[in-house]
Design a protein around this motif. Sequence first.
Motif, PDB file in Angstrom:
ATOM      1  N   LEU A   1      18.795  78.854 -16.821  1.00 43.65           N
ATOM      2  CA  LEU A   1      18.576  77.824 -15.806  1.00 43.65           C
ATOM      3  C   LEU A   1      19.332  76.556 -16.175  1.00 43.65           C
ATOM      4  O   LEU A   1      19.068  75.952 -17.215  1.00 43.65           O
ATOM      5  CB  LEU A   1      17.088  77.514 -15.672  1.00 43.65           C
ATOM      6  CG  LEU A   1      16.700  76.363 -14.761  1.00 43.65           C
ATOM      7  CD1 LEU A   1      17.166  76.611 -13.333  1.00 43.65           C
ATOM      8  CD2 LEU A   1      15.204  76.156 -14.784  1.00 43.65           C
TER       9      LEU A   1
ATOM     10  N   THR B   1      11.831  73.954 -20.258  1.00 39.67           N
ATOM     11  CA  THR B   1      11.874  74.733 -19.022  1.00 39.67           C
ATOM     12  C   THR B   1      13.297  75.080 -18.609  1.00 39.67           C
ATOM     13  O   THR B   1      13.536  76.126 -18.038  1.00 39.67           O
ATOM     14  CB  THR B   1      11.189  73.925 -17.887  1.00 39.67           C
ATOM     15  OG1 THR B   1       9.910  73.496 -18.344  1.00 39.67           O
ATOM     16  CG2 THR B   1      11.014  74.754 -16.642  1.00 39.67           C
TER      17      THR B   1
ATOM     18  N   VAL C   1      13.211  84.005 -14.577  1.00 40.89           N
ATOM     19  CA  VAL C   1      14.344  83.124 -14.858  1.00 40.89           C
ATOM     20  C   VAL C   1      15.001  83.563 -16.161  1.00 40.89           C
ATOM     21  O   VAL C   1      14.360  83.580 -17.202  1.00 40.89           O
ATOM     22  CB  VAL C   1      13.886  81.652 -14.969  1.00 40.89           C
ATOM     23  CG1 VAL C   1      15.056  80.757 -15.325  1.00 40.89           C
ATOM     24  CG2 VAL C   1      13.202  81.209 -13.685  1.00 40.89           C
TER      25      VAL C   1
ATOM     26  N   LYS D   1       9.215  80.728 -14.491  1.00 33.94           N
ATOM     27  CA  LYS D   1       9.904  81.195 -15.704  1.00 33.94           C
ATOM     28  C   LYS D   1       8.972  82.054 -16.558  1.00 33.94           C
ATOM     29  O   LYS D   1       9.386  83.070 -17.114  1.00 33.94           O
ATOM     30  CB  LYS D   1      10.410  79.986 -16.492  1.00 33.94           C
ATOM     31  CG  LYS D   1      11.303  80.335 -17.645  1.00 33.94           C
ATOM     32  CD  LYS D   1      11.879  79.087 -18.280  1.00 33.94           C
ATOM     33  CE  LYS D   1      12.754  79.470 -19.454  1.00 33.94           C
ATOM     34  NZ  LYS D   1      13.326  78.295 -20.112  1.00 33.94           N
TER      35      LYS D   1
END
Length: 167
Positions: free
Chosen positions: A67, A89, A64, A59
């Motif tokens: 997600l 995250t 990313v 990421k």
Amino acid sequence: MHYELLKSLSGASSQAYITDTLQVADILQWILDQTGPADIRMTSFSISEEFLRRLYFIKKKGLVRELDIVLDFKATNKTLILWPFIRRTVSRCHLANNHSKVLLVSNEKSKVALVTSQNLTRGNRYESGIITTDPEIFDALAADLENIITRQSVPFHEIYTQTAGDD
């Protein structure tokens, strides 16, 4: 990594593997190296700190965009322990009666689906998987996953924030 076990996405619309040398995080990195930044949806029974660490660095590279993950209710204790890392995250985390291990990667140019035997963990055992760029398979899996997320899961981000005062 042992990426030589895999053909490029442009060279094979579908491919299968059984190996003890590649992990799901390796394959995710390999896919994103070919597609560029993408939205990711994944399902697993559980997730590990080691996988989250790899995901964090993927990421951080800017690969990313969004997600979402769906984990199993039975793994809630592990999810709670890892929550500070997960929330930084992952865009959205959902809990459901889930044992599937699916990874969907998409952007304006690409749709890639991985169905694997491996959880979002690190293991040193043989795992299998099928990777495909077939849009019909991707769309079928994406529709099923959307149904799970919208109709059969608990949004862990919302529940945890409300009960723990976390933001």
